[in-house]
Design an enzyme around this catalytic site. Structure first.
Site, PDB file in Angstrom:
ATOM      1  CB  SER A   1      -7.700  -2.231  -3.108  1.00 11.41           C
ATOM      2  OG  SER A   1      -8.838  -1.926  -3.871  1.00 11.41           O
TER       3      SER A   1
ATOM      4  CG  HIS B   1      -4.145  -1.126  -7.625  1.00 13.15           C
ATOM      5  ND1 HIS B   1      -3.683   0.026  -7.048  1.00 13.15           N
ATOM      6  CD2 HIS B   1      -5.437  -1.261  -7.212  1.00 13.15           C
ATOM      7  CE1 HIS B   1      -4.648   0.573  -6.320  1.00 13.15           C
ATOM      8  NE2 HIS B   1      -5.711  -0.190  -6.403  1.00 13.15           N
TER       9      HIS B   1
ATOM     10  CD  GLU C   1       0.035   0.932  -7.603  1.00 13.53           C
ATOM     11  OE1 GLU C   1       0.921   0.659  -6.796  1.00 13.53           O
ATOM     12  OE2 GLU C   1      -1.124   1.248  -7.267  1.00 13.53           O
TER      13      GLU C   1
ATOM     14  CG  ASN D   1      -4.652   1.688  -2.252  1.00  9.13           C
ATOM     15  OD1 ASN D   1      -5.128   2.826  -2.128  1.00  9.13           O
ATOM     16  ND2 ASN D   1      -5.272   0.733  -2.925  1.00  9.13           N
TER      17      ASN D   1
END
Ligand SMILES: NC(=O)c1ccc[n+]([C@@H]2O[C@H](COP(=O)([O-])OP(=O)(O)OC[C@H]3O[C@@H](n4cnc5c(N)ncnc54)[C@H](O)[C@@H]3O)[C@@H](O)[C@H]2O)c1
Length: 301
Positions: free
Chosen positions: A111, A132, A144, A183
């Site tokens: 993450s 990701h 990603e 994130n």
């Protein structure tokens, strides 16, 4: 189809990633050290496929293994979806490197951990990158693709083509920064959301209502920088001149968040976090999120 896809870890993300590739027609090999997790991979994938109205037979293209070596032996691509722990991920990739073909492209689904740290002990830098995915992998389109200073253009292109062919929306992240793009954005928002509650500006429900009933409605079709262009960069600058210096910018996690965790208020799993949750409320919210994501997918968004 381009070779076997290997997935390491059959938990929440791993089984969903396996499902995406199996549905796209690939042969998928998956492993997990937990017999319970491994034993339920097929059933979980079948339930998801049935729920989406898709062919449950795709689950038969997923082969489960107890051993990582057997999982990656013929792999063209390896997706690691083990626990979010740097040391463990480094060990898993050492194992992958020892047993996968020398041509396989190796990806971590971490993450937030920089890919360069996870792969630092490997001799396969040009074939290593991050992918990701977002939960659930079969309903959220974005992946990603994170390149490290060592990742080759060929590896990024091959991974991007594989993901596009499986119906995903890959984007390239050019610098291996913690949290990548998604994130970082998400947790910049969460930091301010927590600070608003901590500082008594409003309660947790109000924060969530403000987001869901305002800019959250537009986000699926209007990104923040499109929005800045829509209102004008001059207005954006004027707003930033006033508000930015007042936003939370403490470098570490909020003491308010730490206190919740120390008090055992861990969110839905303990029945209380920023607010209290009955099992019915939890189930209703989970259903609502899935229905919303499915409706966006049906609209081609
Ligand atoms: N849950 C999310 O929303 C989400 C989203 C994006 C990325 N991620 C990342 O994806 C990864 C997996 O997350 P998850 O939510 O699927 O976790 P999870 O706990 O559901 O699954 C992890 C699985 O890894 C298995 N495992 C433990 N040791 C292992 C080993 N040595 N080799 C292989 N498997 C091992 C566990 O048995 C477990 O089934 C993490 O790095 C996480 O940060 C999670």
């Amino acid at each position: 189809m381009s070779g076997v896809i290997a997935v390491i870890g059959g938990g929440l993300m791993g089984h969903g990633i396996a499902q995406v590739f199996a549905h796209a027609g690939h042969r998928v090999h998956i492993c997990d050290p937990s017999p319970d997790v491994l034993g339920s991979v097929h059933e979980r994938i079948r339930l998801n496929l049935a729920d989406l109205g898709l062919d449950v037979g795709a689950a038969d293209r997923v082969i489960c293994h107890a051993s990582l070596a057997a999982t990656v032996a013929d792999a063209a691509y390896v997706f690691e979806a083990g626990p979010e722990n740097l040391t463990l991920k480094q060990q898993i990739f050492a194992d992958i490197e020892a047993h996968a073909p020398r041509t396989a492209i190796l990806a971590s689904n971490t993450s937030v951990i920089p890919i360069t740290q996870i792969m630092s002990r490997l001799g396969v830098g040009e074939r290593a990158l991050g992918t990701h995915w977002w939960n659930p992998p079969y309903l959220v389109p974005l992946v990603e693709v994170i390149r490290t200073p060592h990742t080759s253009d060929a590896s990024v292109s091959a991974m991007t083509a594989l993901l596009t062919g499986a119906g995903k929306t890959p984007v390239t992240v050019n610098k291996d920064v913690p949290g990548f793009v998604g994130n970082r954005l998400q947790h910049a928002l969460w930091r301010e959301a927590i600070a608003l509650v901590e500082n008594g500006v409003c309660d947790a429900r109000t924060v969530d209502t403000v987001v869901k009933a305002s800019f959250g409605r537009r986000l699926a079709v209007l990104g923040p920088l499109e929005n800045a262009d829509l209102v004008g960069t001059d207005l954006t600058l004027a707003i930033h001149e006033t508000v930015l210096s007042d936003l939370d910018r403490r470098p570490g996690p909020s003491p308010f968040l730490r206190a919740l965790v120390s008090a055992g208020k861990l969110g839905m799993k303990s029945g209380e976090g920023f607010q209290r949750w009955t099992p019915e409320q939890q189930a209703a919210l989970r259903r609502q999120v899935l229905a919303h994501l499915k409706s966006l997918q049906d609209q081609g968004l």
